[in-house]
Design a protein around this motif. Structure first.
Motif, PDB file in Angstrom:
ATOM      1  N   MET A   1       0.854  -1.196   0.000  1.00 17.37           N
ATOM      2  CA  MET A   1       0.000   0.000   0.000  1.00 17.37           C
ATOM      3  C   MET A   1       0.885   1.238   0.000  1.00 17.37           C
ATOM      4  N   VAL A   2       0.877   1.945  -1.116  1.00 19.20           N
ATOM      5  CA  VAL A   2       1.721   3.125  -1.226  1.00 19.20           C
ATOM      6  C   VAL A   2       1.059   4.317  -0.535  1.00 19.20           C
ATOM      7  N   HIS A   3       1.869   5.096   0.151  1.00 25.68           N
ATOM      8  CA  HIS A   3       1.411   6.342   0.757  1.00 25.68           C
ATOM      9  C   HIS A   3       1.885   7.482  -0.134  1.00 25.68           C
ATOM     10  N   LEU A   4       1.038   8.475  -0.302  1.00 26.78           N
ATOM     11  CA  LEU A   4       1.319   9.595  -1.189  1.00 26.78           C
ATOM     12  C   LEU A   4       1.306  10.900  -0.421  1.00 26.78           C
ATOM     13  N   LEU A   5       2.341  11.701  -0.607  1.00 25.33           N
ATOM     14  CA  LEU A   5       2.363  13.084  -0.139  1.00 25.33           C
ATOM     15  C   LEU A   5       2.458  13.964  -1.379  1.00 25.33           C
ATOM     16  N   LEU A   6       1.460  14.800  -1.568  1.00 27.68           N
ATOM     17  CA  LEU A   6       1.392  15.642  -2.749  1.00 27.68           C
ATOM     18  C   LEU A   6       1.344  17.100  -2.338  1.00 27.68           C
ATOM     19  N   PHE A   7       2.261  17.895  -2.895  1.00 25.27           N
ATOM     20  CA  PHE A   7       2.348  19.319  -2.562  1.00 25.27           C
ATOM     21  C   PHE A   7       1.846  20.142  -3.743  1.00 25.27           C
ATOM     22  N   SER A   8       0.981  21.097  -3.458  1.00 27.91           N
ATOM     23  CA  SER A   8       0.434  21.963  -4.495  1.00 27.91           C
ATOM     24  C   SER A   8       0.520  23.405  -4.044  1.00 27.91           C
ATOM     25  N   GLY A   9       0.888  24.274  -4.966  1.00 27.36           N
ATOM     26  CA  GLY A   9       0.847  25.703  -4.693  1.00 27.36           C
ATOM     27  C   GLY A   9      -0.494  26.267  -5.131  1.00 27.36           C
ATOM     28  N   VAL A  10      -0.531  27.562  -5.339  1.00 18.03           N
ATOM     29  CA  VAL A  10      -1.757  28.210  -5.796  1.00 18.03           C
ATOM     30  C   VAL A  10      -1.536  28.833  -7.168  1.00 18.03           C
ATOM     31  N   GLN A  11      -0.601  28.254  -7.926  1.00 16.65           N
ATOM     32  CA  GLN A  11      -0.369  28.714  -9.288  1.00 16.65           C
ATOM     33  C   GLN A  11      -1.634  28.508 -10.112  1.00 16.65           C
ATOM     34  N   ALA A  12      -1.664  29.043 -11.322  1.00 15.30           N
ATOM     35  CA  ALA A  12      -2.872  29.025 -12.142  1.00 15.30           C
ATOM     36  C   ALA A  12      -3.494  27.636 -12.181  1.00 15.30           C
ATOM     37  N   PRO A  13      -4.735  27.491 -11.725  1.00 13.78           N
ATOM     38  CA  PRO A  13      -5.376  26.177 -11.752  1.00 13.78           C
ATOM     39  C   PRO A  13      -5.539  25.667 -13.169  1.00 13.78           C
ATOM     40  N   LEU A  14      -5.548  24.350 -13.332  1.00 14.45           N
ATOM     41  CA  LEU A  14      -5.713  23.713 -14.628  1.00 14.45           C
ATOM     42  C   LEU A  14      -6.966  22.852 -14.585  1.00 14.45           C
ATOM     43  N   GLN A  15      -7.911  23.156 -15.451  1.00 13.31           N
ATOM     44  CA  GLN A  15      -9.174  22.420 -15.464  1.00 13.31           C
ATOM     45  C   GLN A  15      -8.926  20.924 -15.514  1.00 13.31           C
ATOM     46  N   VAL A  16      -9.676  20.165 -14.718  1.00 13.20           N
ATOM     47  CA  VAL A  16      -9.471  18.717 -14.663  1.00 13.20           C
ATOM     48  C   VAL A  16      -9.819  18.090 -16.004  1.00 13.20           C
ATOM     49  N   ARG A  17      -9.147  17.004 -16.328  1.00 11.39           N
ATOM     50  CA  ARG A  17      -9.332  16.352 -17.628  1.00 11.39           C
ATOM     51  C   ARG A  17     -10.652  15.594 -17.696  1.00 11.39           C
ATOM     52  N   TYR A  18     -11.016  14.949 -16.581  1.00 11.76           N
ATOM     53  CA  TYR A  18     -12.224  14.139 -16.556  1.00 11.76           C
ATOM     54  C   TYR A  18     -13.313  14.877 -15.779  1.00 11.76           C
ATOM     55  N   SER A  19     -14.523  14.751 -16.245  1.00 11.36           N
ATOM     56  CA  SER A  19     -15.625  15.511 -15.639  1.00 11.36           C
ATOM     57  C   SER A  19     -15.865  15.079 -14.197  1.00 11.36           C
ATOM     58  N   ARG A  20     -16.378  15.995 -13.429  1.00  9.79           N
ATOM     59  CA  ARG A  20     -16.757  15.736 -12.043  1.00  9.79           C
ATOM     60  C   ARG A  20     -18.127  16.373 -11.830  1.00  9.79           C
ATOM     61  N   PRO A  21     -18.821  16.037 -10.757  1.00 10.19           N
ATOM     62  CA  PRO A  21     -20.130  16.646 -10.516  1.00 10.19           C
ATOM     63  C   PRO A  21     -20.047  18.172 -10.517  1.00 10.19           C
ATOM     64  N   ALA A  22     -21.054  18.784 -11.102  1.00  5.91           N
ATOM     65  CA  ALA A  22     -21.044  20.250 -11.206  1.00  5.91           C
ATOM     66  C   ALA A  22     -21.107  20.913  -9.843  1.00  5.91           C
ATOM     67  N   LYS A  23     -21.788  20.284  -8.895  1.00  5.43           N
ATOM     68  CA  LYS A  23     -21.905  20.845  -7.549  1.00  5.43           C
ATOM     69  C   LYS A  23     -21.611  19.756  -6.534  1.00  5.43           C
ATOM     70  N   PRO A  24     -20.993  20.105  -5.429  1.00  7.96           N
ATOM     71  CA  PRO A  24     -20.425  21.425  -5.160  1.00  7.96           C
ATOM     72  C   PRO A  24     -19.151  21.670  -5.963  1.00  7.96           C
ATOM     73  N   LYS A  25     -18.794  22.930  -6.102  1.00  5.03           N
ATOM     74  CA  LYS A  25     -17.591  23.290  -6.831  1.00  5.03           C
ATOM     75  C   LYS A  25     -16.408  23.323  -5.863  1.00  5.03           C
ATOM     76  N   TYR A  26     -15.301  22.698  -6.267  1.00  2.00           N
ATOM     77  CA  TYR A  26     -14.108  22.627  -5.431  1.00  2.00           C
ATOM     78  C   TYR A  26     -12.953  23.379  -6.082  1.00  2.00           C
ATOM     79  N   ASP A  27     -12.181  24.077  -5.262  1.00  2.00           N
ATOM     80  CA  ASP A  27     -11.003  24.790  -5.758  1.00  2.00           C
ATOM     81  C   ASP A  27      -9.790  23.881  -5.890  1.00  2.00           C
ATOM     82  N   LEU A  28      -9.699  22.852  -5.032  1.00  2.00           N
ATOM     83  CA  LEU A  28      -8.455  22.095  -4.927  1.00  2.00           C
ATOM     84  C   LEU A  28      -8.158  21.172  -6.120  1.00  2.00           C
ATOM     85  N   PRO A  29      -9.117  20.429  -6.694  1.00  2.00           N
ATOM     86  CA  PRO A  29      -8.758  19.535  -7.803  1.00  2.00           C
ATOM     87  C   PRO A  29      -8.025  20.212  -8.954  1.00  2.00           C
ATOM     88  N   PRO A  30      -8.444  21.393  -9.439  1.00  2.00           N
ATOM     89  CA  PRO A  30      -7.678  22.028 -10.524  1.00  2.00           C
ATOM     90  C   PRO A  30      -6.264  22.438 -10.106  1.00  2.00           C
TER      91      PRO A  30
END
Length: 286
Positions: A1-30
């Motif tokens: 079981m791999v553990h993942l640590l992922l670091f993200s800044g607040v640089q220009a968000p990039l629209q996700v490639r695969y669709s997600r539910p329209a609501k609620p809207k989340y800032d973090l995935p992009p």
């Protein structure tokens, strides 16, 4: 079981490639999508895997800007941290995750002296669990945190916590605090609890597991070259959105689970500008 640590800044968000539910809207995935492309599109990919701990870190440790002790100890700087725990647990397991999150923040970003730390537990966690954890956090054993606060608590649980120690602030998943019931704002005011408003999908699940699964699915070939096959999440197909577009398909289970999400902000008080802001996501394959 791999553990993942992922670091993200607040640089220009990039629209996700695969669709997600329209609501609620989340800032973090992009934002995570942008961070993954920045790290994994480079040659070689900016990631580090440690076989002994089965830990995958994206991007590679050492590539992040790390603040010095002297810099963060200056009176001019204010460090605010929000830790949202995602999976149901016990007060002891919650405390362990919080300690892990703070240690990660200190080791990877150099943010050790923290002015305010707000903590959120999974949705509908009991008041008794909150109180037991709150006693642990506010006991004074964690020396590098000046003030403790909460995320998304309403008056009944806040009342229980106030009897132990008053939270410095309570952040709510709302665009403003003026629409809250007057009794709630009056209660907070009477106990000197600051009410902070937060939009952008901030709440008990800021990065749903299905979102993270689909984001990682896009990079499965790269991940396969970084992590042994025995530990690599399957990621064989995306998690589809339900036919009515209201949610992810419940029958398709994600191959990853998010443990916690940290938001950190380093602010210059005198200049009133943000010197650094970002997110840390801790997850594991399932």
């Amino acid at each position: 079981m791999v553990h993942l640590l992922l670091f993200s800044g607040v640089q220009a968000p990039l629209q996700v490639r695969y669709s997600r539910p329209a609501k609620p809207k989340y800032d973090l995935p992009p934002l995570v999508h942008r961070a993954l492309h920045t790290a994994l599109d480079s040659k070689p990919a900016s990631a580090s895997y440690d076989a002994a701990s089965d830990l995958l870190v994206i991007p590679r440790p050492g590539t992040l800007h790390k603040h010095s002790w002297d810099e963060c100890s200056l009176a001019d700087y204010d460090v605010t941290v929000k830790i949202q725990l995602v999976n149901k647990g016990t007060p002891a397991s919650y405390a362990a995750h919080i300690a892990e999150a703070l240690k990660t923040l200190a080791e990877q970003k150099g943010l050790e002296l923290l002015d305010t730390v707000l903590v959120g537990l999974p949705k509908d966690e009991s008041a008794s669990t909150w109180v037991e954890l709150w006693k642990t956090l506010t006991s004074g054993e964690i020396k590098n945190v000046k003030h403790w606060g909460t995320l998304n608590l309403l008056e009944p649980v806040l009342t229980e916590l106030v009897a132990v120690k008053v939270p410095v602030a309570n952040e709510l998943n709302t665009t403003d605090c003026y629409t809250l019931p007057k009794e709630y704002t009056a209660f907070a005011s009477s106990h000197n609890i600051q009410l902070w408003a937060s939009g952008g999908g901030a709440g008990p699940d800021p990065l749903p597991a299905a979102d993270l699964h689909n984001l990682l699915h896009e990079f499965k070939s790269v991940l396969g070259g970084l992590v042994p096959a025995s530990s690599t999440p399957t990621l064989s197909s995306i998690v589809p959105v339900a036919a009515d577009g209201s949610s992810f398909c419940e029958q398709a289970k994600p191959d990853v689970a998010v443990d916690w999400v940290v938001t950190y902000t380093l602010l210059s008080r005198t200049r009133n500008i943000v010197k650094d802001k970002g997110y840390i996501v801790s997850a594991k394959s399932v």
